[in-house]
Design a protein around this motif. Structure first.
Motif, PDB file in Angstrom:
ATOM      1  N   LYS A 135     -47.411 -36.518   6.429  1.00 21.57           N
ATOM      2  CA  LYS A 135     -47.333 -35.829   7.734  1.00 21.57           C
ATOM      3  C   LYS A 135     -48.545 -34.936   7.964  1.00 21.57           C
ATOM      4  O   LYS A 135     -49.048 -34.831   9.081  1.00 21.57           O
ATOM      5  N   TRP A 179     -49.017 -33.799  11.832  1.00 16.35           N
ATOM      6  CA  TRP A 179     -47.705 -33.447  12.378  1.00 16.35           C
ATOM      7  C   TRP A 179     -47.649 -31.935  12.590  1.00 16.35           C
ATOM      8  O   TRP A 179     -47.976 -31.145  11.702  1.00 16.35           O
ATOM      9  N   THR A 180     -47.172 -31.520  13.754  1.00 15.52           N
ATOM     10  CA  THR A 180     -47.103 -30.089  14.073  1.00 15.52           C
ATOM     11  C   THR A 180     -45.870 -29.420  13.467  1.00 15.52           C
ATOM     12  O   THR A 180     -45.741 -28.195  13.530  1.00 15.52           O
ATOM     13  N   THR A 181     -44.959 -30.192  12.875  1.00 18.01           N
ATOM     14  CA  THR A 181     -43.746 -29.618  12.284  1.00 18.01           C
ATOM     15  C   THR A 181     -44.002 -29.042  10.894  1.00 18.01           C
ATOM     16  O   THR A 181     -43.131 -28.374  10.329  1.00 18.01           O
TER      17      THR A 181
END
Length: 331
Positions: free
Chosen positions: A21, A26-28
């Motif tokens: 990720k 991924w921004t999470t």
């Protein structure tokens, strides 16, 4: 042994999926965790496997360019390579690869387009207009496959396309000649069914009418777009009791025949006759007498097409149907 994504995960104290990720932005993932993973990547000198990254993204980072690649295609479709170069520049700057697919061997029009979609070997495709028909257009829109068509499809559809404004090019030619004092102008075009030729003629006639000049039927010549028919058409025009003061040729091949007629009649350009053609390729730089060229920067058109496809990938619901790149006068 080469460093793997598992080694990075172990070094950073996270799962393999977390490393994946981070690699795919991924921004999470929290900034602290992302930095820990990046530090492990730098420490281990890890180079991500591009195929693995693409798989994680569910994307190939590949764009297919579909066009005919027959022998002598450069003469039949001289702008293709410049458009392709423009597309490739944008894609390479955005870390996409470009794959050529030859449509000339298709048993029926659209076969290659359908194959690309079914095999999912690309994130999107750029398609030359010659590879499209109504049936395949419906298939593309039904599957919502990201695409840009080079050239107007010639029929109503929901396809995304980009084209040069051929009518505007014809208008530009007329306005240039009028500004130079030429009111009696002839137009040598292709067949009445040829889309580009009819659009350029339409723009020419519209501008002439707007400025108060009537163009008689005897000043408009339709041909097979070949050199011999344009030669005969130019001879007929120039041997008339009242020959035109200027001739516009719709393409470079027609210009070859017209130049031959001008030379045979010992006419001087521009003193005796103005000579205007469309497009630089493939013969404008070797024509004698030298014509004025109404040129379209198709390299820029390729850049625009590539940029529009990338926008389409980010926003699949985006519909693009536009003309791009203004004509310029090379006198």
């Amino acid at each position: 042994m080469p460093i793997t994504i598992g080694d990075v995960a172990k070094e950073a104290g996270v799962s393999i999926s977390t490393v994946s990720k981070v690699l795919n932005n991924w921004t999470t993932i929290s900034p602290a965790t992302a930095e820990r993973v990046q530090e492990a990547i730098r420490k281990l000198d890890y180079t991500p496997n591009s195929r693995a990254v693409s798989f994680a993204r569910q994307a190939t980072r590949n764009i297919v360019y579909l066009t005919s690649l027959n022998k002598d295609e450069a003469y039949h479709n001289p702008h293709m390579f410049d458009i392709m170069c423009g597309v490739n520049r944008v894609l390479s700057e955005n870390n996409y690869s470009l794959t050529l697919v030859d449509t000339s061997a298709d048993s029926e029009k659209g076969e290659s387009v359908a194959n690309v979609m079914s095999k999912k070997c690309a994130d999107g495709m750029i398609i030359h207009g010659s590879a499209i028909n109504k049936e395949i257009a419906d298939l593309i829109t039904r599957q919502q496959f990201p695409h840009i068509l080079i050239g107007h499809p010639g029929f109503d559809s929901q396809l995304c396309w980009v084209d040069t404004n051929h009518a505007l090019a014809g208008q530009t030619a007329a306005e240039y000649l009028i500004s130079c004092g030429y009111g009696d102008v002839a137009f040598i075009g292709g067949k009445k069914t040829d889309y580009i030729s009819t659009q350029r003629l339409k723009g020419f006639l519209g501008a002439m009418h707007q400025y108060g000049y009537l163009v008689g039927a005897d000043r408009i010549c339709y041909t097979d777009s070949g050199r011999e028919e344009s030669y005969q058409a130019a001879l007929t025009l120039l041997k008339a009791a009242k020959p035109p003061r200027a001739i516009i040729c719709e393409n470079n091949t027609l210009a070859l025949g017209t130049a031959k007629a001008i030379e045979q009649l010992n006419l001087r350009v521009p003193e005796d006759l103005a000579f205007v053609i469309f497009d630089v390729y493939p013969y404008s730089k070797i024509l004698d007498p030298k014509p004025v060229v109404i040129d379209i920067n198709v390299y820029d058109m390729g850049i625009q097409a590539g940029d529009m496809l990338l926008r389409k990938l980010k926003n699949p619901s985006l519909q693009i149907q536009t003309y791009t790149t203004l004509p310029t006068i090379n006198a």
